[in-house]
Design an enzyme around this catalytic site. Structure first.
Site, mmCIF file in Angstrom:
data_model
loop_
_atom_site.group_PDB
_atom_site.id
_atom_site.type_symbol
_atom_site.label_atom_id
_atom_site.label_comp_id
_atom_site.label_asym_id
_atom_site.label_seq_id
_atom_site.Cartn_x
_atom_site.Cartn_y
_atom_site.Cartn_z
ATOM 1 N NE ARG A 59 -2.622 -1.422 3.335
ATOM 2 C CZ ARG A 59 -2.332 -2.779 3.760
ATOM 3 N NH1 ARG A 59 -2.665 -3.682 3.106
ATOM 4 N NH2 ARG A 59 -1.842 -2.754 4.806
ATOM 5 C CD GLU A 96 1.218 -9.826 18.510
ATOM 6 O OE1 GLU A 96 0.840 -9.328 17.339
ATOM 7 O OE2 GLU A 96 0.598 -10.078 19.201
#
Ligand code: AMP
Length: 171
Positions: A59, A96
């Site tokens: 994006r 994460e």
């Protein structure tokens, strides 16, 4: 000045539970919102000379390329592994859960070139920091890191504290 926030759609639990995804596609559907976004980015860059806009897959490419054209600068994609066809430099970063890698073509930036680093969303800052590391290793000078959206509660800006950081919308 048009308020761009009305063009951002929040999708709860996408792509996984607990993430509130900031969907920029309503903004991309509106030609006035596109023009306003570009104008706001350019106002924050001012008259600084820029050689290349370096943008992060995928994006980041959308406004990255528009900004490059307006700034009379070149455009450089940073991509996920295995996507760029020529020789690359790569940098691994922590997610994460697990690790990811970003790549850039070895001929994309010349020493001393003045760079804007662009992506759609600044979240934890891990992605942008990794991209900045690649640019720096190649001798690029990061003039500004800019984002359409910044998620303030994730403190991504702290990871970029040696750079000038601009975001059009803060949540
Ligand atoms: P981070 O490395 O945590 O700063 O994540 C930044 C990258 O993940 C950007 O390329 C964003 O496109 C994407 N991202 C992270 N969080 C969100 C979110 N809430 N909505 C949309 N995109 C996100």
């Amino acid at each position: 000045m048009t308020n761009l926030s009305k063009y951002i759609r929040e999708i709860p639990d996408f792509p996984k539970e607990g993430i509130r995804f900031k969907d920029i596609t309503p903004l991309l559907q509106d030609s006035d919102a596109i023009k306003e976004s570009v104008a706001q980015f350019l106002a924050r860059i001012g008259d600084q000379k820029i050689d290349k806009v370096v943008a992060i897959e995928s994006r980041g490419f959308l406004f990255g390329m528009l900004l490059a054209e307006k700034l009379n600068a070149g455009f450089v994609p940073i991509r996920k592994p295995g996507k760029l066809p020529a020789d690359t430099y790569s940098e691994v970063y922590e997610l994460e859960y697990g690790k990811d890698t970003l790549e850039i073509h070895t001929d994309a930036i010349k020493k001393g070139e003045r760079i804007i680093l662009h992506d759609d969303v600044l979240a934890t800052g891990g992605t942008a920091k990794t991209a900045c590391n690649l640019v720096k290793k190649m001798g690029g000078e990061i003039v500004q890191c800019n984002f359409l959206i910044e998620l303030l509660f994730l403190n991504g800006r702290n990871k970029l504290n040696s750079y000038s950081v601009e975001s059009l919308l803060k949540y």
